[in-house]
Motif scaffolding. Structure first.
Motif, PDB file in Angstrom:
ATOM      1  N   LEU A  96       0.835  -1.193   0.000  1.00  0.00           N
ATOM      2  CA  LEU A  96       0.000   0.000   0.000  1.00  0.00           C
ATOM      3  C   LEU A  96       0.875   1.250   0.000  1.00  0.00           C
ATOM      4  CD1 LEU A  96      -2.686   1.549   0.261  1.00  0.00           C
ATOM      5  CD2 LEU A  96      -2.518   1.210   2.757  1.00  0.00           C
ATOM      6  N   GLY A  97       1.923   1.251   0.815  1.00  0.00           N
ATOM      7  CA  GLY A  97       2.835   2.385   0.861  1.00  0.00           C
ATOM      8  C   GLY A  97       3.464   2.671  -0.491  1.00  0.00           C
ATOM      9  N   GLU A  98       3.841   1.617  -1.208  1.00  0.00           N
ATOM     10  CA  GLU A  98       4.441   1.803  -2.531  1.00  0.00           C
ATOM     11  C   GLU A  98       3.457   2.475  -3.489  1.00  0.00           C
ATOM     12  OE1 GLU A  98       6.041  -1.738  -4.158  1.00  0.00           O
ATOM     13  OE2 GLU A  98       7.320  -2.173  -2.425  1.00  0.00           O
ATOM     14  N   VAL A  99       2.199   2.043  -3.437  1.00  0.00           N
ATOM     15  CA  VAL A  99       1.188   2.630  -4.320  1.00  0.00           C
ATOM     16  C   VAL A  99       0.969   4.108  -3.970  1.00  0.00           C
ATOM     17  CG1 VAL A  99      -1.252   2.590  -4.957  1.00  0.00           C
ATOM     18  CG2 VAL A  99       0.019   0.449  -4.790  1.00  0.00           C
ATOM     19  N   LEU A 100       0.849   4.408  -2.696  1.00  0.00           N
ATOM     20  CA  LEU A 100       0.561   5.784  -2.305  1.00  0.00           C
ATOM     21  C   LEU A 100       1.750   6.704  -2.575  1.00  0.00           C
ATOM     22  CD1 LEU A 100      -1.448   5.292   1.019  1.00  0.00           C
ATOM     23  CD2 LEU A 100      -2.274   5.430  -1.340  1.00  0.00           C
ATOM     24  N   ARG A 101       2.949   6.212  -2.326  1.00  0.00           N
ATOM     25  CA  ARG A 101       4.136   7.031  -2.609  1.00  0.00           C
ATOM     26  C   ARG A 101       4.314   7.260  -4.111  1.00  0.00           C
ATOM     27  NH1 ARG A 101       6.656   3.813   1.537  1.00  0.00           N
ATOM     28  NH2 ARG A 101       7.473   2.467  -0.118  1.00  0.00           N
ATOM     29  N   GLY A 102       3.843   6.306  -4.916  1.00  0.00           N
ATOM     30  CA  GLY A 102       4.010   6.400  -6.358  1.00  0.00           C
ATOM     31  C   GLY A 102       2.891   7.114  -7.079  1.00  0.00           C
ATOM     32  N   ALA A 103       1.896   7.613  -6.344  1.00  0.00           N
ATOM     33  CA  ALA A 103       0.779   8.303  -6.983  1.00  0.00           C
ATOM     34  C   ALA A 103       1.262   9.575  -7.678  1.00  0.00           C
ATOM     35  CB  ALA A 103      -0.285   8.642  -5.947  1.00  0.00           C
ATOM     36  N   PRO A 104       0.719   9.902  -8.863  1.00  0.00           N
ATOM     37  CA  PRO A 104       1.167  11.088  -9.595  1.00  0.00           C
ATOM     38  C   PRO A 104       1.017  12.389  -8.820  1.00  0.00           C
ATOM     39  CG  PRO A 104      -0.118   9.656 -11.017  1.00  0.00           C
ATOM     40  CD  PRO A 104      -0.244   9.117  -9.629  1.00  0.00           C
ATOM     41  N   ARG A 105      -0.061  12.506  -8.042  1.00  0.00           N
ATOM     42  CA  ARG A 105      -0.204  13.676  -7.177  1.00  0.00           C
ATOM     43  C   ARG A 105      -0.250  13.192  -5.732  1.00  0.00           C
ATOM     44  NH1 ARG A 105      -5.017  15.233  -5.236  1.00  0.00           N
ATOM     45  NH2 ARG A 105      -4.344  17.398  -5.340  1.00  0.00           N
ATOM     46  N   PRO A 106       0.321  13.969  -4.807  1.00  0.00           N
ATOM     47  CA  PRO A 106       0.451  13.493  -3.430  1.00  0.00           C
ATOM     48  C   PRO A 106      -0.903  13.213  -2.777  1.00  0.00           C
ATOM     49  CG  PRO A 106       1.815  15.433  -3.809  1.00  0.00           C
ATOM     50  CD  PRO A 106       0.932  15.287  -5.007  1.00  0.00           C
ATOM     51  N   VAL A 107      -0.922  12.193  -1.938  1.00  0.00           N
ATOM     52  CA  VAL A 107      -2.077  11.939  -1.083  1.00  0.00           C
ATOM     53  C   VAL A 107      -1.989  12.903   0.095  1.00  0.00           C
ATOM     54  CG1 VAL A 107      -3.165  10.236   0.436  1.00  0.00           C
ATOM     55  CG2 VAL A 107      -2.277   9.538  -1.809  1.00  0.00           C
ATOM     56  N   ASP A 108      -3.110  13.545   0.434  1.00  0.00           N
ATOM     57  CA  ASP A 108      -3.106  14.584   1.467  1.00  0.00           C
ATOM     58  C   ASP A 108      -3.422  14.050   2.856  1.00  0.00           C
ATOM     59  OD1 ASP A 108      -2.865  17.213  -0.195  1.00  0.00           O
ATOM     60  OD2 ASP A 108      -4.334  15.979  -1.254  1.00  0.00           O
ATOM     61  N   ALA A 109      -4.158  12.939   2.931  1.00  0.00           N
ATOM     62  CA  ALA A 109      -4.491  12.370   4.241  1.00  0.00           C
ATOM     63  C   ALA A 109      -4.727  10.873   4.090  1.00  0.00           C
ATOM     64  CB  ALA A 109      -5.723  13.046   4.840  1.00  0.00           C
ATOM     65  N   LEU A 110      -4.288  10.129   5.097  1.00  0.00           N
ATOM     66  CA  LEU A 110      -4.520   8.690   5.194  1.00  0.00           C
ATOM     67  C   LEU A 110      -5.149   8.439   6.559  1.00  0.00           C
ATOM     68  CD1 LEU A 110      -4.148   5.792   4.090  1.00  0.00           C
ATOM     69  CD2 LEU A 110      -1.859   5.799   5.134  1.00  0.00           C
ATOM     70  N   LEU A 111      -6.384   7.927   6.554  1.00  0.00           N
ATOM     71  CA  LEU A 111      -7.143   7.747   7.780  1.00  0.00           C
ATOM     72  C   LEU A 111      -7.466   6.271   7.968  1.00  0.00           C
ATOM     73  CD1 LEU A 111      -9.657  10.728   7.335  1.00  0.00           C
ATOM     74  CD2 LEU A 111      -7.375  10.753   8.373  1.00  0.00           C
ATOM     75  N   TYR A 112      -7.402   5.794   9.219  1.00  0.00           N
ATOM     76  CA  TYR A 112      -7.555   4.369   9.513  1.00  0.00           C
ATOM     77  C   TYR A 112      -7.930   4.204  10.979  1.00  0.00           C
ATOM     78  CZ  TYR A 112      -2.784   5.813  10.529  1.00  0.00           C
ATOM     79  OH  TYR A 112      -1.701   6.520  10.961  1.00  0.00           O
ATOM     80  N   GLY A 113      -8.077   2.971  11.433  1.00  0.00           N
ATOM     81  CA  GLY A 113      -8.449   2.695  12.820  1.00  0.00           C
ATOM     82  C   GLY A 113      -7.825   1.406  13.298  1.00  0.00           C
ATOM     83  N   HIS A 114      -8.679   0.524  13.852  1.00  0.00           N
ATOM     84  CA  HIS A 114      -8.349  -0.854  14.224  1.00  0.00           C
ATOM     85  C   HIS A 114      -7.593  -1.006  15.544  1.00  0.00           C
ATOM     86  CE1 HIS A 114      -8.016  -5.107  13.631  1.00  0.00           C
ATOM     87  NE2 HIS A 114      -6.701  -5.093  13.515  1.00  0.00           N
ATOM     88  N   ASN A 115      -6.495  -0.267  15.738  1.00  0.00           N
ATOM     89  CA  ASN A 115      -5.674  -0.506  16.930  1.00  0.00           C
ATOM     90  C   ASN A 115      -6.110   0.280  18.151  1.00  0.00           C
ATOM     91  OD1 ASN A 115      -4.145  -2.289  15.500  1.00  0.00           O
ATOM     92  ND2 ASN A 115      -2.287  -1.044  15.418  1.00  0.00           N
ATOM     93  N   HIS A 116      -7.033   1.205  17.997  1.00  0.00           N
ATOM     94  CA  HIS A 116      -7.576   2.010  19.107  1.00  0.00           C
ATOM     95  C   HIS A 116      -6.514   2.873  19.779  1.00  0.00           C
ATOM     96  CE1 HIS A 116     -11.081  -1.110  19.816  1.00  0.00           C
ATOM     97  NE2 HIS A 116     -10.883  -0.840  18.534  1.00  0.00           N
TER      98      HIS A 116
END
Length: 258
Positions: A187-207
């Motif tokens: 997932l990190g490789e895909v997001l780092r390789g996106a043509p325009r930067p991703v501005d926010a990554l939101l998630y949960g699970h671990n509390h």
């Protein structure tokens, strides 16, 4: 540009949390005004167990209250939404889609464009529903979803937006034994390789409710914690304004005065 209220891990059906979630919804409706200025974004585990039909109905009704009040609502499933936390079933994944997206076909990544912001929702249980995935609470996006994500981020719809937010349930950082996103590195490789930067990554699970800002070159990386404070977890409701820098994001508690 709408502000984002990030919620995660509601766990409706766990003792006491349905009432707390009802209070949370009331607090948001009362204090986040006007509703049309906000997107409520929930990164999974809406219920404690997908096998609890009453909890599923209750969670959906309360979230529908937010929609009826004028809030935009975005959700993705967590491991508890498709099973009991460890064991997931495809029929509950389909049921989740029907409950929140109706009969229209939904394929992840799911793209919603709201006020010029591309919201890209991922299903971190997509590749974790096999008979051999019954140990632990891991997540996995799978190769097909990652390929679609790369294509979507490079496509014209996202390119036309001013900001991009990617959201999912499983935590891509701080891996815990049997509680990790198995393909976080991919997932990190895909997001780092996106043509325009991703501005926010939101998630949960671990509390944990921690920030990992700057990871993978993304200015905002937020763990939503448990919005209902399951088992004493710190209650954090982040209000994110993408028109400003991360230092302007507010940590709120909509339960505080309920």
């Amino acid at each position: 540009m709408k502000r984002i209220i990030h919620l995660s891990d509601l766990h409706v059906g766990f003792p006491g949390l349905a009432t707390r979630f009802e209070r949370l919804v009331a607090g948001i409706v009362r204090r986040a005004a006007p509703a049309s200025d906000f997107v409520v974004l929930v990164t999974g585990d809406l219920v404690e167990s997908a096998f609890d039909a009453a909890a599923r109905r209750f969670a959906r009704r309360r979230l529908r209250t937010l929609e009826q009040a004028g809030f935009a609502l975005l959700v993705v499933p967590g491991n508890h939404d498709v099973g009991d936390g460890a064991f997931g079933l495809k029929r509950y994944a389909r049921s989740f889609k029907r409950s929140y997206f109706g009969e229209r076909p939904v394929v992840y990544p799911k793209l919603d464009v709201v006020d010029g912001v591309a919201f890209v929702g991922l299903d971190s249980m997509a590749a974790e529903l096999h008979w051999y995935d019954t140990l632990g609470a891991d997540g996995e996006l799978g190769e097909r979803q990652l390929r679609r994500l790369a294509a979507l981020l490079a496509g014209p719809e996202v390119a036309a937006c001013v900001k991009t937010v990617v959201y999912l349930h499983h935590h891509p950082f701080d891996p815990e034994f049997l509680h990790e996103l198995k393909d976080a590195a991919a997932l990190g490789e895909v997001l780092r390789g996106a043509p325009r930067p991703v501005d926010a990554l939101l998630y949960g699970h671990n509390h944990h409710a921690r920030a990992h800002n700057g990871a993978w070159g993304i200015p905002r990386c937020y763990d939503g914690g448990s919005a209902t404070g399951k088992e004493g977890s710190r209650v954090v409701h982040r209000v994110i304004d993408l028109s400003l820098g991360p230092s302007a994001d507010v940590i709120d508690n909509f339960l505080a005065d309920c």
